[in-house]
Design an enzyme around this catalytic site. Structure first.
Site, PDB file in Angstrom:
ATOM      1  N   GLY A  44     -59.522 -45.582  19.467  1.00  0.00           N
ATOM      2  CA  GLY A  44     -58.494 -46.596  19.215  1.00  0.00           C
ATOM      3  C   GLY A  44     -57.687 -46.405  17.944  1.00  0.00           C
ATOM      4  CG  ASN A  59     -50.091 -43.480  28.579  1.00  0.00           C
ATOM      5  OD1 ASN A  59     -51.103 -43.848  27.983  1.00  0.00           O
ATOM      6  ND2 ASN A  59     -49.982 -42.263  29.089  1.00  0.00           N
ATOM      7  CG  ASN A  82     -52.392 -43.588  19.234  1.00  0.00           C
ATOM      8  OD1 ASN A  82     -51.317 -43.338  18.682  1.00  0.00           O
ATOM      9  ND2 ASN A  82     -53.207 -42.639  19.672  1.00  0.00           N
ATOM     10  CG  MET A 130     -59.461 -41.491  28.514  1.00  0.00           C
ATOM     11  SD  MET A 130     -57.939 -40.487  28.472  1.00  0.00           S
ATOM     12  CE  MET A 130     -57.889 -39.979  26.767  1.00  0.00           C
ATOM     13  NE  ARG A 131     -62.328 -46.663  34.129  1.00  0.00           N
ATOM     14  CZ  ARG A 131     -63.219 -46.336  35.061  1.00  0.00           C
ATOM     15  NH1 ARG A 131     -62.849 -46.228  36.317  1.00  0.00           N
ATOM     16  NH2 ARG A 131     -64.491 -46.150  34.752  1.00  0.00           N
ATOM     17  CG  HIS A 162     -49.464 -37.299  27.764  1.00  0.00           C
ATOM     18  ND1 HIS A 162     -50.639 -37.339  28.489  1.00  0.00           N
ATOM     19  CD2 HIS A 162     -49.082 -35.997  27.743  1.00  0.00           C
ATOM     20  CE1 HIS A 162     -50.940 -36.118  28.892  1.00  0.00           C
ATOM     21  NE2 HIS A 162     -50.013 -35.284  28.458  1.00  0.00           N
ATOM     22  CE  LYS A 201     -59.643 -45.895  43.354  1.00  0.00           C
ATOM     23  NZ  LYS A 201     -58.982 -45.866  44.670  1.00  0.00           N
TER      24      LYS A 201
HETATM   25  C1  GAR Z   1     -54.497 -40.046  22.027  1.00  0.00           C
HETATM   26  O1  GAR Z   1     -54.330 -38.744  21.518  1.00  0.00           O
HETATM   27  C2  GAR Z   1     -53.662 -40.231  23.278  1.00  0.00           C
HETATM   28  O2  GAR Z   1     -52.454 -39.513  23.252  1.00  0.00           O
HETATM   29  C3  GAR Z   1     -54.573 -39.700  24.326  1.00  0.00           C
HETATM   30  O3  GAR Z   1     -55.857 -40.143  23.960  1.00  0.00           O
HETATM   31  C4  GAR Z   1     -55.932 -40.218  22.544  1.00  0.00           C
HETATM   32  C5  GAR Z   1     -56.511 -41.550  22.182  1.00  0.00           C
HETATM   33  O4  GAR Z   1     -56.811 -41.626  20.829  1.00  0.00           O
HETATM   34  N1  GAR Z   1     -54.204 -40.179  25.618  1.00  0.00           N
HETATM   35  C6  GAR Z   1     -54.289 -39.459  26.733  1.00  0.00           C
HETATM   36  O5  GAR Z   1     -54.714 -38.338  26.763  1.00  0.00           O
HETATM   37  C7  GAR Z   1     -53.820 -40.196  27.974  1.00  0.00           C
HETATM   38  N2  GAR Z   1     -53.752 -39.294  29.088  1.00  0.00           N
HETATM   39  P1  GAR Z   1     -57.108 -43.011  20.129  1.00  0.00           P
HETATM   40  O6  GAR Z   1     -58.179 -43.713  20.986  1.00  0.00           O
HETATM   41  O7  GAR Z   1     -57.650 -42.646  18.792  1.00  0.00           O
HETATM   42  O8  GAR Z   1     -55.846 -43.790  20.085  1.00  0.00           O
END
Ligand code: GAR
Length: 202
Positions: free
Chosen positions: A12, A109, A14, A92-93, A111, A65
């Site tokens: 988390g 989202n 982000n 991640m779903r 990425h 999912k």
């Molecule tokens: C981030 O790097 C995000 O871009 C990625 O998961 C990480 C989460 O980090 N998301 C994906 O890969 C989605 N397909 P966080 O939990 O520290 O924010």
């Protein structure tokens, strides 16, 4: 006013960047609740530390999912918490029709690649393994495809010859933590269009 639900499955960081932007007064939004499909995900601990409702939901029997009873439950939680916008942050779903329809144009989202390159799982590692010299992150609307929705914001990083996957991901995460609050700020300020129409949040 943006009344957010943030969904995540992991640490988390982000989500933390979004919390920090709101607390610093650079993003005009409220986080109504933070949800996770992983009971002990650190993102839920971050929510508790900031006095934000932290909600775990069980996605069984599905492995990858959010569908069926779990989706119905999530829709109920979002309504109960008066959520008008969803930010997926390391969730991640795959999100399915029920949630997509209910929050069409109001779900985004982040990425870890410069889409449309390297969609799907481990976008950062895919780019590193491919040997690209520049990569980055993308904030985009969520649609029925995998990382195919309209792009809102991107930040780029260079991959230097002496970078490892870890050092590259560190640079990438630092850019994500700028890009996500910035994208939300543009949405809060009604500066973003999707399919030619301005996204306005009441
Ligand atoms: C981030 O790097 C995000 O871009 C990625 O998961 C990480 C989460 O980090 N998301 C994906 O890969 C989605 N397909 P966080 O939990 O520290 O924010």
């Amino acid at each position: 006013m943006l009344k957010l639900a943030i969904f995540g499955s992991g640490s988390g960081t982000n989500c933390q960047a979004i919390i920090d932007a709101i607390e610093a007064g650079t993003l005009d939004a409220r986080i109504q609740c933070i949800l996770s499909d992983v009971e002990d995900a650190y993102i839920l601990e971050r929510a508790r530390k900031h006095g934000i409702p932290a909600i775990w939901f069980d996605c069984a029997p599905f492995k990858s999912k959010l569908d069926g009873d779990a989706e119905a439950k999530v829709l109920e939680i979002l309504a109960d918490h008066d959520v008008n916008f969803i930010a997926l942050a390391g969730f991640m779903r795959i999100v399915k029709d029920g949630l997509l329809k209910a929050y069409e144009g109001r779900m985004i989202n982040i990425h870890p690649s410069l889409l449309p390159s390297f969609p799907g799982l481990n976008g950062g590692k895919q780019a590193f393994d491919y040997g690209v010299k520049y990569t980055g992150c993308t904030v985009h609307f969520v649609d029925a495809g995998v990382d195919t929705g309209a792009i809102i914001n991107q930040k780029m990083i260079a991959i230097d010859d002496d970078d490892t996957l870890d050092s590259m991901m560190e640079k990438l995460h630092a850019q994500e933590h700028i890009a996500y609050p910035e994208a939300l700020r543009w949405i809060a300020e009604n500066r973003i269009r999707r399919n030619g129409r301005r996204i306005t949040i009441e």
